[in-house]
Design a protein around this motif. Structure first.
Motif, PDB file in Angstrom:
ATOM      1  N   VAL A  18       0.856  -1.176   0.000  1.00  0.00           N
ATOM      2  CA  VAL A  18       0.000   0.000   0.000  1.00  0.00           C
ATOM      3  C   VAL A  18       0.898   1.234   0.000  1.00  0.00           C
ATOM      4  N   ALA A  19       0.665   2.118  -0.946  1.00  0.00           N
ATOM      5  CA  ALA A  19       1.394   3.384  -1.002  1.00  0.00           C
ATOM      6  C   ALA A  19       0.368   4.510  -0.952  1.00  0.00           C
ATOM      7  N   VAL A  68      -2.481   3.629  -3.528  1.00  0.00           N
ATOM      8  CA  VAL A  68      -2.161   2.632  -4.549  1.00  0.00           C
ATOM      9  C   VAL A  68      -2.067   1.270  -3.871  1.00  0.00           C
ATOM     10  N   LEU A  69      -2.862   0.327  -4.355  1.00  0.00           N
ATOM     11  CA  LEU A  69      -2.877  -1.034  -3.825  1.00  0.00           C
ATOM     12  C   LEU A  69      -2.265  -1.968  -4.854  1.00  0.00           C
ATOM     13  N   ALA A  83      11.694   0.574  -4.226  1.00  0.00           N
ATOM     14  CA  ALA A  83      11.555   1.386  -5.440  1.00  0.00           C
ATOM     15  C   ALA A  83      10.508   2.476  -5.254  1.00  0.00           C
ATOM     16  N   ILE A  84       9.392   2.130  -4.631  1.00  0.00           N
ATOM     17  CA  ILE A  84       8.343   3.124  -4.387  1.00  0.00           C
ATOM     18  C   ILE A  84       8.848   4.192  -3.433  1.00  0.00           C
ATOM     19  N   CYS A 100       3.324  -2.706   3.887  1.00  0.00           N
ATOM     20  CA  CYS A 100       2.904  -3.996   3.353  1.00  0.00           C
ATOM     21  C   CYS A 100       2.010  -4.693   4.370  1.00  0.00           C
ATOM     22  N   LEU A 101       0.984  -5.354   3.872  1.00  0.00           N
ATOM     23  CA  LEU A 101       0.074  -6.122   4.716  1.00  0.00           C
ATOM     24  C   LEU A 101       0.016  -7.563   4.222  1.00  0.00           C
ATOM     25  N   PRO A 102      -0.117  -8.505   5.139  1.00  0.00           N
ATOM     26  CA  PRO A 102      -0.266  -9.902   4.708  1.00  0.00           C
ATOM     27  C   PRO A 102      -1.650 -10.131   4.122  1.00  0.00           C
TER      28      PRO A 102
END
Length: 146
Positions: A18-19, A68-69, A83-84, A100-102
């Motif tokens: 997730v960003a 952004v997903l 990179a993000i 990050c999410l699982p």
């Protein structure tokens, strides 16, 4: 026809990156993620809420964000996140954050499973061709020695 259970991946191999960036910077996130191994993502519009309130002539202005997903395989999470972050870190004008999410269960990713099967077949074929080439090389070497 496949059953619903056949389509669910529950092996924990997928993660959700997730960003969150200022509006207008989601393309930079997608570009950086694709260059690091992602296939694409989903962009959602949002409004930030928090203690940092901005006013213009006494009118409260809420910052607009894009979320952004990106669903990715576990092995490419770190390169994609790096990179993000390099493209949109919090100190840049994008004012981005990435985490990050699982994912416990996911469905609708049949293309990923098919790609894995195709890649395994390709790897197997390459291995066979290398073995054939090695065998031919050995035969040729023996023939030249005679």
């Amino acid at each position: 026809m496949k059953s619903f259970d056949d389509e669910i991946f529950d092996d924990g191999s997928f993660k959700l990156v997730v960003a969150i960036v200022q509006r207008g910077y989601s393309e930079e996130v997608i570009f950086a993620a694709k260059n690091a191994g992602a296939e694409g993502g989903v962009v959602l519009s949002g409004k930030g809420r928090g203690s940092t309130e901005k006013k213009f002539f006494g009118i409260k202005i809420d910052p607009e964000n894009e979320v952004v997903l990106i669903i990715v395989k576990e092995e490419v999470v770190v390169p994609i996140m790096k990179a993000i972050y390099q493209a949109t870190d919090y100190q840049s004008s994008a004012r981005g954050m990435v985490f990050c999410l699982p994912i416990s269960y996911v469905t609708g990713m049949t293309h990923a499973r098919e790609e894995d099967k195709e890649n395994a077949l390709i790897d197997e074929k390459i291995k066979e061709l290398k073995e054939e080439k090695a065998q031919k090389g050995k035969k040729k070497k023996k023939k030249n020695e005679k």
